[in-house]
Design a protein around this motif. Structure first.
Motif, PDB file in Angstrom:
ATOM      1  N   ILE A  90       5.579   4.337   1.135  1.00  0.00           N
ATOM      2  CA  ILE A  90       5.070   3.200   0.375  1.00  0.00           C
ATOM      3  C   ILE A  90       5.627   1.908   0.964  1.00  0.00           C
TER       4      ILE A  90
ATOM      5  N   ASP B 174      -0.941   2.544  -9.713  1.00  0.00           N
ATOM      6  CA  ASP B 174      -2.393   2.671  -9.653  1.00  0.00           C
ATOM      7  C   ASP B 174      -2.832   3.506  -8.454  1.00  0.00           C
ATOM      8  N   GLN B 175      -2.087   3.416  -7.361  1.00  0.00           N
ATOM      9  CA  GLN B 175      -2.441   4.175  -6.165  1.00  0.00           C
ATOM     10  C   GLN B 175      -1.987   5.626  -6.242  1.00  0.00           C
TER      11      GLN B 175
ATOM     12  N   HIS C  27      -3.790  10.909  -7.645  1.00  0.00           N
ATOM     13  CA  HIS C  27      -3.206  12.134  -7.087  1.00  0.00           C
ATOM     14  C   HIS C  27      -2.420  12.919  -8.144  1.00  0.00           C
TER      15      HIS C  27
ATOM     16  N   VAL D  62       0.756  -1.914  -9.139  1.00  0.00           N
ATOM     17  CA  VAL D  62      -0.025  -1.644  -7.933  1.00  0.00           C
ATOM     18  C   VAL D  62       0.349  -0.293  -7.360  1.00  0.00           C
TER      19      VAL D  62
ATOM     20  N   ARG E 106       0.812  -1.212   0.000  1.00  0.00           N
ATOM     21  CA  ARG E 106       0.000   0.000   0.000  1.00  0.00           C
ATOM     22  C   ARG E 106       0.850   1.269   0.000  1.00  0.00           C
ATOM     23  N   VAL E 107       0.310   2.297  -0.635  1.00  0.00           N
ATOM     24  CA  VAL E 107       0.810   3.657  -0.450  1.00  0.00           C
ATOM     25  C   VAL E 107       0.152   4.171   0.823  1.00  0.00           C
TER      26      VAL E 107
ATOM     27  N   ALA F 132       4.924  -3.492  -2.793  1.00  0.00           N
ATOM     28  CA  ALA F 132       4.083  -3.026  -3.897  1.00  0.00           C
ATOM     29  C   ALA F 132       4.738  -3.329  -5.242  1.00  0.00           C
TER      30      ALA F 132
END
Length: 534
Positions: free
Chosen positions: A174, A185-186, A190, A182, A161-162, A178
């Protein structure tokens, strides 16, 4: 085929024995067609290996109940974590000789779980191999030896995850597991990107990039993942620590530098604050052809020593250009591209093309609009770049010895180095096989003071002797690199395959310090044994 998803949220599966997605490998007919282009290969491809044919024994260690939910002994998962994705790994899988298969695979979800796993492993003589995405091509994610009771493969892809974005500083915290898609995409919602795109982007993790000092998207400037690091959090058997998050610091040797490139031998990178950037809105690219490769080298050097800073500046020699479909007339091809989030880049491309013309280059039609038709050579190169590892595996099934190696040297050595590799590695391949070899070269990254040549070797092998043949060829390549003071690796890391050459390259006082660091952080020697030091 393994049942392990290639990334969360998709139905495609990773190949346990070869590169990438299991459904993207060439079929038998395509393998036969490729083999016909390399005289001396097999008439029919070797069968795709099956996990059920492997000698997978019962695990030699059992985790305590408190950790059991993090660990699996599933045979398919274990097989998929036994090796990386080098040619040597593919051949070993095809021949049913994968080496030591890990006893267990752990998928922790937090740093404390990693610490607990390391404590258990240290107490019970279990080697721990940080796995990342498993795309290593230097033997970096396997166990070789017999000094440990059992082997645990540590897969961090559940930590993906971020966790936090600092828009003001344009950076993000981060988790190290990841995978490239992935991660991006996060960041995309932003309007931000890490913009680190190695060839293994789909199948490698942030932690793997950091631990191997991976090279990425940019051919000039910020070429390595090092350039994007603000801070690291690392868990070691001796404890965990986080470096301060700073834009720069002169406070002694950098703590981050200790773990960047450490390949999991000193600690497990679990999180990182990474410098981000806005997503590019302005792009311009084209190809440039040269009839003389050495003139092309001069043109690339002129661009690298200018202040133009192209994002892409990759030079293909005639063989590499033919292999990728970028040229069919014996020309060398330079793939040249610029990008920016804030300003138009047409002028920078024009200035770069002026430099290439001064060295005999002939430019294609520039593409400066994302909707415009792309330069055909650029399109062909990009497609081949992503497809090539799959084709390598297809040729391996045909009994070919086909692999790559990369290096870097200063400009004064580059022309002679490339010529020597072509001549001496080609001679070694002919001696080892009796067949003439193809030895191609491209420049992947360039600097004001030097460049990173990347070589592809292809030759028909002898059934059953493929590994020995490649070892002979690689030994000849290593000798050439050493004589020219060219590094054993520019961005593939050291792993176990490059250890002998790495030992010759590093200064002895540094080796003493590295051994002492290993003793301090990993006194039981459980972390990735055999990588970097004995």
């Amino acid at each position: 085929m393994p049942a392990t998803p290639s990334r969360p949220g998709t139905a495609r599966t990773r190949s346990w024995w070869g590169w990438g997605h299991a459904d993207a490998h060439p079929d038998d007919a395509e393998c036969i067609a490729m083999g016909a282009l390399l005289p001396g290969t097999l008439a029919r491809p070797l069968p795709i290996p099956q996990v059920t044919d492997l000698p997978i024994t019962r695990p030699a260690a059992t985790p305590p109940p408190a950790l059991a939910h993090l660990v699996t002994d599933d045979p398919e998962v274990r097989a998929a974590h036994a090796m990386g994705k080098a040619y040597r790994d593919v051949i070993r899988a095809l021949r049913g000789r994968p080496g030591r298969i890990p006893d267990l695979v752990a998928r922790p979800t937090a740093g404390q779980e990693i610490a607990d796993l390391l404590d258990w492993a240290g107490e019970h003589g279990v080697a721990v191999i940080p796995f990342g995405g498993g795309s290593s091509v230097v033997g970096g994610v396997e166990y070789r030896g017999d000094t440990h009771r059992a082997v645990l493969s540590l897969d961090l892809t559940s930590m993906d995850r971020v966790l936090e974005i600092d828009a003001a500083s344009r950076s993000a915290r981060i988790q190290a597991g990841a995978l490239g898609p992935v991660l991006e995409d996060q960041l995309r919602p932003h309007g931000l990107t890490l913009r680190h795109f190695p060839q293994s982007f789909e199948f490698s993790t942030l932690g793997g990039w950091l631990a191997t000092r991976a090279g990425g998207h940019y051919a000039t400037g910020h070429t390595h993942i090092d350039d994007f690091v603000q801070s690291l959090h690392v868990v070691t058997p001796a404890g965990a620590g986080t470096s301060w998050r700073l834009p720069a610091s002169g406070a002694g040797p950098s703590p981050d530098r200790l773990f960047l490139g450490s390949e999991g031998a000193l600690g497990v990178i679990t999180e990182a604050w990474m410098r981000l950037q806005e997503r590019p809105r302005h792009k311009a690219s084209t190809s440039v052809t040269f009839t003389d490769f050495h003139q092309a080298l001069d043109a690339v050097r002129a661009i690298a020593q200018s202040d133009l800073a192209p994002a892409n500046c990759r030079l293909l020699d005639p063989g590499e250009a033919l292999l990728s479909g970028a040229s069919h007339d014996g020309s060398s091809v330079l793939i040249l591209g610029f990008e920016s989030a804030t300003t138009r880049v047409d002028g920078r491309l024009t200035d770069a093309l002026d430099l290439t013309r001064a060295h005999g280059g002939h430019a294609g039609t520039p593409t400066t609009n994302r909707d415009a038709p792309a330069d055909t050579a650029v399109t062909a190169w990009r497609s081949a770049f992503l497809r090539m590892p799959y084709l390598r595996d297809g040729l391996a099934r045909m009994g070919a010895v086909i692999e790559t190696f990369e290096t870097a040297a200063t400009w004064d050595k580059i022309p002679a180095l490339i010529d020597a590799v072509r001549t001496q590695v080609g001679a070694a391949a002919l001696k080892a096989t009796g067949h003439p070899a193809t030895v191609n070269c491209r420049l992947t990254h360039v600097y004001p003071d030097g460049a990173a040549p990347y070589f592809t070797v292809a030759v028909a092998g002898r059934p059953g002797d493929e590994l020995e043949i490649w070892d002979d060829i690689k030994a000849a390549a290593n000798d050439v690199l050493h004589r020219h003071h060219a590094t054993i690796t520019h961005h593939h890391a050291t792993g176990r395959d490059h250890r002998p050459a790495y030992d010759r390259q590093r200064p002895e006082p540094f080796a003493l310090a590295l051994r002492a660091t290993k003793d301090a952080l990993d006194p039981r020697r459980i972390l990735n044994p055999g990588v970097l030091i004995d």
